[in-house]
Motif scaffolding. Structure first.
Motif, mmCIF file in Angstrom:
data_model
loop_
_atom_site.group_PDB
_atom_site.id
_atom_site.type_symbol
_atom_site.label_atom_id
_atom_site.label_comp_id
_atom_site.label_asym_id
_atom_site.label_seq_id
_atom_site.Cartn_x
_atom_site.Cartn_y
_atom_site.Cartn_z
ATOM 1 N N GLY A 118 1.894 -7.807 8.090
ATOM 2 C CA GLY A 118 2.007 -8.223 6.526
ATOM 3 C C GLY A 118 2.564 -7.406 5.500
ATOM 4 O O GLY A 118 2.608 -6.813 3.957
ATOM 5 N N LEU A 119 2.059 -5.962 5.772
ATOM 6 C CA LEU A 119 2.000 -4.334 5.308
ATOM 7 C C LEU A 119 3.194 -4.202 4.260
ATOM 8 O O LEU A 119 4.703 -4.551 5.408
ATOM 9 N N VAL A 120 3.555 -3.854 3.670
ATOM 10 C CA VAL A 120 5.308 -4.078 3.161
ATOM 11 C C VAL A 120 5.160 -3.196 3.230
ATOM 12 O O VAL A 120 4.296 -1.618 2.624
ATOM 13 N N VAL A 121 6.468 -1.942 4.153
ATOM 14 C CA VAL A 121 7.043 -1.197 3.408
ATOM 15 C C VAL A 121 8.149 -0.291 2.923
ATOM 16 O O VAL A 121 9.498 -1.350 3.638
ATOM 17 N N PHE A 160 2.763 13.164 1.706
ATOM 18 C CA PHE A 160 3.409 11.807 1.052
ATOM 19 C C PHE A 160 3.057 12.202 -0.111
ATOM 20 O O PHE A 160 3.822 11.902 -1.423
ATOM 21 N N GLN A 161 1.747 12.650 -1.231
ATOM 22 C CA GLN A 161 1.839 12.856 -2.165
ATOM 23 C C GLN A 161 2.556 13.626 -2.575
ATOM 24 O O GLN A 161 2.769 13.567 -4.089
ATOM 25 N N GLU A 162 2.060 15.260 -1.704
ATOM 26 C CA GLU A 162 3.173 16.268 -2.781
ATOM 27 C C GLU A 162 4.623 16.340 -2.800
ATOM 28 O O GLU A 162 5.173 16.456 -3.468
ATOM 29 N N ALA A 163 5.417 14.592 -2.231
ATOM 30 C CA ALA A 163 6.677 14.346 -2.097
ATOM 31 C C ALA A 163 6.954 13.292 -2.833
ATOM 32 O O ALA A 163 8.035 13.220 -3.256
ATOM 33 N N GLY A 164 5.430 13.077 -4.085
ATOM 34 C CA GLY A 164 5.254 11.402 -4.904
ATOM 35 C C GLY A 164 6.006 10.256 -3.768
ATOM 36 O O GLY A 164 5.615 9.134 -4.781
ATOM 37 N N GLN A 219 1.099 -0.943 -0.433
ATOM 38 C CA GLN A 219 0.502 -0.009 0.236
ATOM 39 C C GLN A 219 0.779 1.763 0.294
ATOM 40 O O GLN A 219 0.628 2.112 -0.268
ATOM 41 N N ILE A 220 1.847 1.258 0.104
ATOM 42 C CA ILE A 220 2.699 1.705 0.424
ATOM 43 C C ILE A 220 4.114 2.046 -0.987
ATOM 44 O O ILE A 220 4.642 1.029 -1.443
ATOM 45 N N THR A 221 4.160 2.880 -2.488
ATOM 46 C CA THR A 221 5.197 2.417 -3.284
ATOM 47 C C THR A 221 6.269 4.380 -3.546
ATOM 48 O O THR A 221 5.135 5.610 -3.170
ATOM 49 N N VAL A 222 6.895 4.683 -3.769
ATOM 50 C CA VAL A 222 8.226 5.319 -3.288
ATOM 51 C C VAL A 222 8.773 5.770 -5.167
ATOM 52 O O VAL A 222 8.874 4.370 -5.700
ATOM 53 N N PRO A 223 8.582 6.938 -5.015
ATOM 54 C CA PRO A 223 9.441 6.803 -6.442
ATOM 55 C C PRO A 223 10.786 6.318 -6.671
ATOM 56 O O PRO A 223 11.017 5.996 -7.410
ATOM 57 N N ARG A 276 12.649 15.871 1.628
ATOM 58 C CA ARG A 276 12.059 15.931 1.175
ATOM 59 C C ARG A 276 10.465 15.860 2.020
ATOM 60 O O ARG A 276 9.491 16.981 1.956
ATOM 61 N N LEU A 277 10.215 15.910 2.778
ATOM 62 C CA LEU A 277 9.628 15.245 3.687
ATOM 63 C C LEU A 277 8.775 15.996 3.981
ATOM 64 O O LEU A 277 8.006 16.501 4.825
ATOM 65 N N LEU A 278 10.656 15.981 5.215
ATOM 66 C CA LEU A 278 10.067 16.997 6.331
ATOM 67 C C LEU A 278 10.389 18.548 6.082
ATOM 68 O O LEU A 278 9.179 19.571 6.359
ATOM 69 N N THR A 279 10.649 18.762 4.913
ATOM 70 C CA THR A 279 10.754 20.355 3.999
ATOM 71 C C THR A 279 9.307 20.387 3.900
ATOM 72 O O THR A 279 8.686 21.635 4.683
ATOM 73 N N VAL A 280 8.440 19.804 3.299
ATOM 74 C CA VAL A 280 6.954 20.400 3.005
ATOM 75 C C VAL A 280 6.160 20.137 3.685
ATOM 76 O O VAL A 280 5.165 20.449 4.130
#
Length: 501
Positions: free
Chosen positions: A269-272, A479-483, A253-257, A282-286
């Motif tokens: 069982g969730l994948v992180v 998170f969405q704004e950071a992609g 349920q979590i995908t990163v660029p 980038r996440l902390l700046t946003v």
């Protein structure tokens, strides 16, 4: 008088510790207040020794099962009444806790003083004036049939010659017939045989019975079938599977660029996926642009890290009002950076929860404003602050929290205070918890048992220990704004363990 009891069968109860003994009386010593049993049985099991001697102080209850008189050859059976007065046996005491006589009454021996029986108002001399055969003949001549019943109260609590009194009235004949039907001939042989529980259980095929029940339920013909025929055809679920899912579960349920070098998974069982340090910044700046300032992140990190540390220290089993003499001790090693400010915030919350915190922070000419503010708050808790490694405890502490490393300034490892603090942590033999450890090409100076990552984990090395993830309150829109396509893996917790995929 003591010789009159030799050869009698008795049951001696010595309490819960020693148990119950049965056997034949071989000797009675009135001077030493002892009694000996020949061929004894202990709790129904034959003893390996041929004879056992008991003191009157150890006897809680004594019951005479059978009296054998050597002079006239008459065998007498009786069970002592605990409520009768104490006379006869010299080794018994009047008090109930000291000897057997306090809990039992004697049976009259021929030629001795007769005592009243407990029920019926008959004396033992009247009961035992005749032999068993003579008494049985007298009863038979009177048209009364007496049968001894096994495994019942009548055979253990009354003498063999004591018949249950019948009620007067016109129904005596009907009651006698019903007694004969219930306790007629042939019952003695059946009741004397031990029931074979293991053999009977082996005849029961549990697997076949349950298979038949399941097949009957599937056909809809069993007594357990419920509902309409369409409902009966649905699959049956176990107690841990009784959750009807509308659609398959998506564990990724979590995908990163740009995925990192590692992937983790939660207990469910969730994948992180791991992220790079650039994406972390980038996440902390946003987040800061939307109002989640550094002070708010420090407070959130301190609360979550202190909660994890309290659990590692023992939680409710250690931190209780009754355990004030064993307060846990935590050594907090911090550097002049944001990670150090996070550690000071954690130490402040630990000190508020009655934990003895020792904060190590070297003296610097210039420090971050966040560190100065956190030090001011930490000073109000009563915690101890030291600036030299020599002031740290010489004995092992309960937990070491490592906040010496920085994500950006890797030159701190070359300074003497850093090396001295790292050596102290490795030699203290206490478990180490690292808060927000960095990812660098060099090996970490302090080997940790646990590491706490913030938001999303970094690809930490094996020396970082077991990885935990902390929720610092980043909104989904950040998170969405950071992609990053993000769905919270925390559930009902703020700190969760991660497992290497």
């Amino acid at each position: 008088m003591a010789a009159d009891w030799l050869g009698s069968l008795v049951s001696i109860n010595c309490g819960a510790t020693l148990g119950v003994y049965q056997g034949e009386v071989s000797s009675v010593d009135q001077s030493s207040q002892t009694i000996s049993l020949r061929q004894p049985f202990h709790n129904g099991v034959k003893c390996p020794v041929p004879e056992v001697t008991f003191s009157a102080m150890d006897i809680k209850e004594l019951k005479i099962l059978e009296i054998r008189s050597g002079s006239n050859g008459v065998t007498k059976r009786s069970v002592l009444d605990p409520s009768a007065p104490s006379t006869g046996y010299a080794g018994r005491k009047d008090k109930g806790g000291g000897g057997a006589q306090g809990n039992s009454a004697p049976v009259t021996v021929p030629g001795k003083t007769e005592a009243r029986a407990h029920d019926g108002g008959m004396s033992p001399s009247q009961n035992y004036s005749k032999s068993y055969g003579e008494r049985h003949a007298d009863i038979a001549n009177q048209g009364k049939v007496f049968r001894r019943r096994h495994n019942s109260w009548s055979s253990s609590s009354r003498g063999a010659n004591q018949v249950t009194p019948k009620k007067n009235g016109s129904k005596n004949g009907q009651m006698k017939n019903r007694d004969d039907e219930c306790f007629g001939d042939g019952m003695d042989d059946v009741l004397d045989e031990d029931f074979d529980f293991e053999g009977n259980l082996a005849l029961f095929d549990k697997a076949a019975v349950f298979s038949e029940i399941d097949s009957s339920d599937r056909r809809g013909n069993g007594a357990r079938s419920r509902g309409t025929p369409a409902e009966q055809t649905q699959s049956r679920y176990r107690h841990d599977e009784n959750i009807l899912e509308a659609k398959p579960v998506v564990y990724r349920q979590i995908t990163v660029p740009q995925p990192g070098a590692k992937e983790y998974s939660t207990d469910s069982g969730l994948v992180v996926p791991s992220i790079s340090y650039e994406l972390h910044k980038r996440l902390l700046t946003v987040a800061e642009s939307y109002g989640l300032s550094l002070e708010r992140r420090l407070e959130m990190t301190g609360v979550c890290a202190s909660q994890m540390a309290l659990t590692l220290l023992g939680g409710p089993n250690r931190l209780t009002p009754k355990n004030v003499h064993q307060r846990p001790t935590v050594a907090l090693l911090c550097g002049p950076h944001v990670q150090g400010a996070q550690g000071i915030s954690c130490g402040r919350h630990l000190a508020n929860h009655e934990v003895e915190v020792i904060l190590f922070l070297p003296n610097f000419v210039k420090m971050l404003e966040a560190i100065t503010n956190e030090l001011t708050l930490f000073g109000k808790t009563g915690g101890k602050q030291v600036s030299s490694v020599k002031d740290l405890p010489d004995t092992p502490v309960d937990l070491v929290i490592n906040c010496l490393d920085s994500h950006e300034n890797t030159f701190l490892r070359d300074q003497p205070w850093y090396r001295a603090a790292a050596d102290w942590a490795n030699q203290n033999r206490a478990p180490v918890l690292s808060i927000d450890p960095p990812v660098s090409g060099q090996e970490q100076a302090v080997e940790a048992k646990w590491s706490l990552s913030l938001g999303l984990p970094l690809a930490l090395p094996e020396r970082a220990g077991r990885v935990y993830l902390c929720d610092i309150g980043l909104p989904r829109h950040v998170f969405q704004e950071a992609g990053v396509k993000y769905h919270s893996p925390f559930g009902c917790k703020f700190v969760i363990p991660l497992h290497s995929a």
